[in-house]
Scaffold this active site. Structure first.
Site, PDB file in Angstrom:
ATOM      1  N   GLU A 290      58.688  58.287  44.491  1.00 43.33           N
ATOM      2  CA  GLU A 290      59.460  57.046  44.455  1.00 43.33           C
ATOM      3  C   GLU A 290      58.833  56.009  43.529  1.00 43.33           C
ATOM      4  O   GLU A 290      58.399  54.948  43.986  1.00 43.33           O
ATOM      5  CB  GLU A 290      59.546  56.461  45.863  1.00 43.33           C
ATOM      6  N   PRO A 291      58.780  56.264  42.242  1.00 42.86           N
ATOM      7  CA  PRO A 291      58.181  55.280  41.344  1.00 42.86           C
ATOM      8  C   PRO A 291      59.085  54.061  41.154  1.00 42.86           C
ATOM      9  O   PRO A 291      60.293  54.205  40.985  1.00 42.86           O
ATOM     10  CB  PRO A 291      58.053  56.054  40.030  1.00 42.86           C
ATOM     11  N   GLY A 292      58.496  52.890  41.236  1.00 47.65           N
ATOM     12  CA  GLY A 292      59.251  51.658  40.961  1.00 47.65           C
ATOM     13  C   GLY A 292      58.606  50.944  39.782  1.00 47.65           C
ATOM     14  O   GLY A 292      59.085  50.962  38.649  1.00 47.65           O
ATOM     15  N   ARG A 293      57.428  50.371  40.071  1.00 46.32           N
ATOM     16  CA  ARG A 293      56.702  49.602  39.063  1.00 46.32           C
ATOM     17  C   ARG A 293      56.502  50.396  37.767  1.00 46.32           C
ATOM     18  O   ARG A 293      56.715  49.874  36.668  1.00 46.32           O
ATOM     19  CB  ARG A 293      55.337  49.222  39.639  1.00 46.32           C
ATOM     20  N   ARG A 330      54.312  36.411  41.729  1.00 44.48           N
ATOM     21  CA  ARG A 330      53.235  37.385  41.927  1.00 44.48           C
ATOM     22  C   ARG A 330      51.825  36.806  41.796  1.00 44.48           C
ATOM     23  O   ARG A 330      50.892  37.310  42.405  1.00 44.48           O
ATOM     24  CB  ARG A 330      53.416  38.603  41.001  1.00 44.48           C
ATOM     25  N   TYR A 334      49.686  37.270  45.000  1.00 43.95           N
ATOM     26  CA  TYR A 334      48.619  38.282  44.901  1.00 43.95           C
ATOM     27  C   TYR A 334      47.560  37.970  43.844  1.00 43.95           C
ATOM     28  O   TYR A 334      46.733  38.825  43.542  1.00 43.95           O
ATOM     29  CB  TYR A 334      49.198  39.666  44.532  1.00 43.95           C
ATOM     30  N   CYS A 361      57.526  21.921  42.848  1.00 37.48           N
ATOM     31  CA  CYS A 361      56.740  20.896  43.519  1.00 37.48           C
ATOM     32  C   CYS A 361      55.777  21.581  44.464  1.00 37.48           C
ATOM     33  O   CYS A 361      56.002  21.589  45.686  1.00 37.48           O
ATOM     34  CB  CYS A 361      57.671  19.999  44.313  1.00 37.48           C
ATOM     35  N   TYR A 390      59.171  43.628  40.188  1.00 35.99           N
ATOM     36  CA  TYR A 390      58.884  42.637  41.221  1.00 35.99           C
ATOM     37  C   TYR A 390      58.837  41.202  40.684  1.00 35.99           C
ATOM     38  O   TYR A 390      58.063  40.390  41.161  1.00 35.99           O
ATOM     39  CB  TYR A 390      57.588  42.990  41.962  1.00 35.99           C
TER      40      TYR A 390
HETATM   41  N1  LLP Z   1      58.173  53.746  48.083  1.00 41.98           N
HETATM   42  C1  LLP Z   1      57.894  52.934  49.109  1.00 41.98           C
HETATM   43  C2  LLP Z   1      58.090  53.415  50.469  1.00 41.98           C
HETATM   44  C3  LLP Z   1      57.421  51.647  48.867  1.00 41.98           C
HETATM   45  O1  LLP Z   1      57.136  50.856  49.890  1.00 41.98           O
HETATM   46  C4  LLP Z   1      57.253  51.202  47.537  1.00 41.98           C
HETATM   47  C5  LLP Z   1      56.805  49.855  47.255  1.00 41.98           C
HETATM   48  C6  LLP Z   1      57.575  52.081  46.490  1.00 41.98           C
HETATM   49  C7  LLP Z   1      58.018  53.351  46.810  1.00 41.98           C
HETATM   50  C8  LLP Z   1      57.441  51.709  45.055  1.00 41.98           C
HETATM   51  O2  LLP Z   1      56.119  51.462  44.712  1.00 41.98           O
HETATM   52  P1  LLP Z   1      55.719  51.228  43.176  1.00 41.98           P
HETATM   53  O3  LLP Z   1      55.894  52.530  42.459  1.00 41.98           O
HETATM   54  O4  LLP Z   1      56.624  50.190  42.643  1.00 41.98           O
HETATM   55  O5  LLP Z   1      54.320  50.774  43.251  1.00 41.98           O
HETATM   56  N2  LLP Z   1      55.892  43.160  45.612  1.00 41.98           N
HETATM   57  C9  LLP Z   1      54.660  43.896  45.343  1.00 41.98           C
HETATM   58  C10 LLP Z   1      54.854  45.357  45.447  1.00 41.98           C
HETATM   59  C11 LLP Z   1      55.361  45.792  46.792  1.00 41.98           C
HETATM   60  C12 LLP Z   1      55.584  47.262  46.851  1.00 41.98           C
HETATM   61  C13 LLP Z   1      56.392  47.603  48.038  1.00 41.98           C
HETATM   62  N3  LLP Z   1      56.658  48.984  48.161  1.00 41.98           N
HETATM   63  C14 LLP Z   1      54.156  43.504  43.946  1.00 41.98           C
HETATM   64  O6  LLP Z   1      54.772  42.654  43.325  1.00 41.98           O
HETATM   65  O7  LLP Z   1      53.138  44.001  43.502  1.00 41.98           O
END
Ligand code: LLP
Length: 431
Positions: A290-293, A330, A334, A361, A390
């Site tokens: 499940e890649p997002g970032r 972010r 963080y 503000c 994000y």
């Molecule tokens: N799968 C699950 C179950 C997750 O909880 C997440 C991210 C992903 C996949 C995707 O992860 P990635 O490949 O994007 O790292 N808002 C935070 C990141 C929160 C991530 C939440 N879960 C930030 O801005 O760094």
């Protein structure tokens, strides 16, 4: 430069996806999110190709759409043969509106309401990533009402610490997500799930955390999951056929971050899994990730216009921009590191150290501290790199600040994927 889609042109201006960012700022206004469509497609196809090559034809990367969510993204994900990880009915609804096939949607979340579950089942979602036993009961009941057997994957915590920021670390035993293997609760949960009439248990899921550079936690997590598959096969006679390894591979935000070879990481995990599955006497499961970032982060850049600058002798220099924590929370959340440039002075040497302040503000509304820039003046265009993940998806209307538009860049052209919010949009729900 931090990514190969960033450069400097003959005018000394910063370019993104080959286009002059100062011209884009003039055309669309600021603050402005830019998204490089080809970079997203390139990253998606890297995952699709590497997973099929290493895990077999049925392996599927699911784009974690919480990282960047709007209609067009789901269309791109579909065209690039990805599945999707959705965490709310809002994301599912957006995917539906984009014509994304529901059977390739995996529904996440640690507290899906009964209404959420109903909505997903009505729309014939592919899989639930079931978080807990209350949810299991609710899915069973609602699926029964609709006369279907719902496919689920159980979310488990393998007890891995990925050594990332504590707020984005999720695979430890004391996480709010999933069911722990270590405590024996996961085994109990599988037993219960196998007895549910309207549930088809397909396998297990784990996600150790986000922005992880090292491959070791992924390999260790996958190995723990394989051992669990083998254990459950032995004690319950049930062999899971799907293993979802979650997301979390890191992204280079600043020069000191390592470069990540995603395909090599996937191969590393696959090599271990093939070997260990054979040793453990189980079939190699169908693998999902499940890649997002790592799909969208470096496809993004945010442009702002510099307003006031402030030098406080003996203390620090501030440069204030026309956005801030409302479009990128972010740093506030963080202390996330970013690379920042003045787009109209990209060829000039850095001269001063700045704190980049937003317009809210709120003293904590900073985008970054200790940034070296050429001397900044009102009207300069300030560019924050690697903001594809994000940022837009976590944007808010705090201080009643409208969200910036999302402009896509593709093959020398640009188009609006999400329009700029108007003041009237801010009042849409005010009665
Ligand atoms: N799968 C699950 C179950 C997750 O909880 C997440 C991210 C992903 C996949 C995707 O992860 P990635 O490949 O994007 O790292 N808002 C935070 C990141 C929160 C991530 C939440 N879960 C930030 O801005 O760094």
């Amino acid at each position: 430069m931090i990514c190969n889609n960033i450069g400097i042109n003959a005018k000394g201006h910063l370019t993104f996806a080959g286009q002059d960012t100062t011209e884009l700022a003039a055309q669309y206004g600021t603050p402005l999110y830019l998204i490089d469509e080809n970079k997203i497609r390139e990253k998606m196809s890297t995952y699709v190709k590497a997973m099929k090559e290493n895990f077999g034809e049925n392996a599927l990367p699911l784009y974690a759409s919480k990282a960047l969510c709007f209609k067009k993204i789901y269309k791109i994900a579909n065209e690039e043969h990805m599945g999707v990880d959705a965490v709310s009915p809002g994301e599912i609804y957006t995917a539906l509106q984009a014509g994304f096939p529901m059977e390739k949607v995996y529904f996440h979340g640690n507290n899906k309401t009964d209404a959420d579950i109903e909505f997903a089942i009505e729309n014939r979602i592919g899989y639930f990533i079931c978080d807990n036993l209350d949810e299991l009961d609710a899915i069973d009941e609602i699926a029964g009402k609709h006369g279907i057997k719902q496919k689920i994957i159980f979310r488990l915590t393998p007890g891995i610490d990925p050594h990332t920021h504590v707020k984005i670390s999720t695979g430890k035993v004391d996480s709010k997500f999933g069911i722990a293997i270590e405590t024996g609760q996961a085994e109990e949960a599988i037993k219960i799930a196998l007895g549910k009439k309207n549930i088809e248990l397909c396998g297990y899921h784990c996600h150790i955390g986000s922005q992880t550079f090292d491959i070791k936690p992924f390999v260790d997590g996958a190995e723990i999951m394989l051992k669990f598959i083998a254990h459950i096969k032995e004690v319950l006679g049930y062999e899971a056929h799907i293993l979802n390894l979650g997301g979390g591979m890191g992204v280079k935000y600043v020069e000191s971050d390592p470069e990540i070879d995603y395909a090599a990481n996937i191969k590393g995990i696959a090599d271990m899994m093939k070997k260990r599955s054979a040793e453990l006497g189980i079939n190699m499961p169908l693998v999902l990730m499940e890649p997002g970032r790592s799909i969208v982060a470096d496809a993004g850049m945010t442009l702002y216009t510099v307003g006031g600058t402030k030098e406080i002798p003996g203390y620090k220099n501030y440069v204030s921009i026309d956005g801030g924590m409302t479009d990128n929370p972010r740093y506030t959340l963080y202390e996330a590191a970013y690379t920042i440039k003045l787009a109209n002075k990209a060829d000039k040497a850095p001269e001063k150290e700045y704190t980049v302040g937003g317009r809210c503000c709120e003293s904590g509304d900073l985008i970054q501290e200790h940034v070296m820039l050429p001397t900044a003046k009102k009207g300069d265009i300030l560019a924050v790199m690697t903001t594809g993940a994000y940022n837009y998806s976590m944007a808010s209307n705090y201080n009643r600040i409208p969200r910036p538009p999302v402009v896509m860049l593709k093959d020398g052209e640009s188009y609006v994927a999400v329009r700029r919010e108007s003041y009237a949009d801010l009042m849409l729900n005010d009665l």
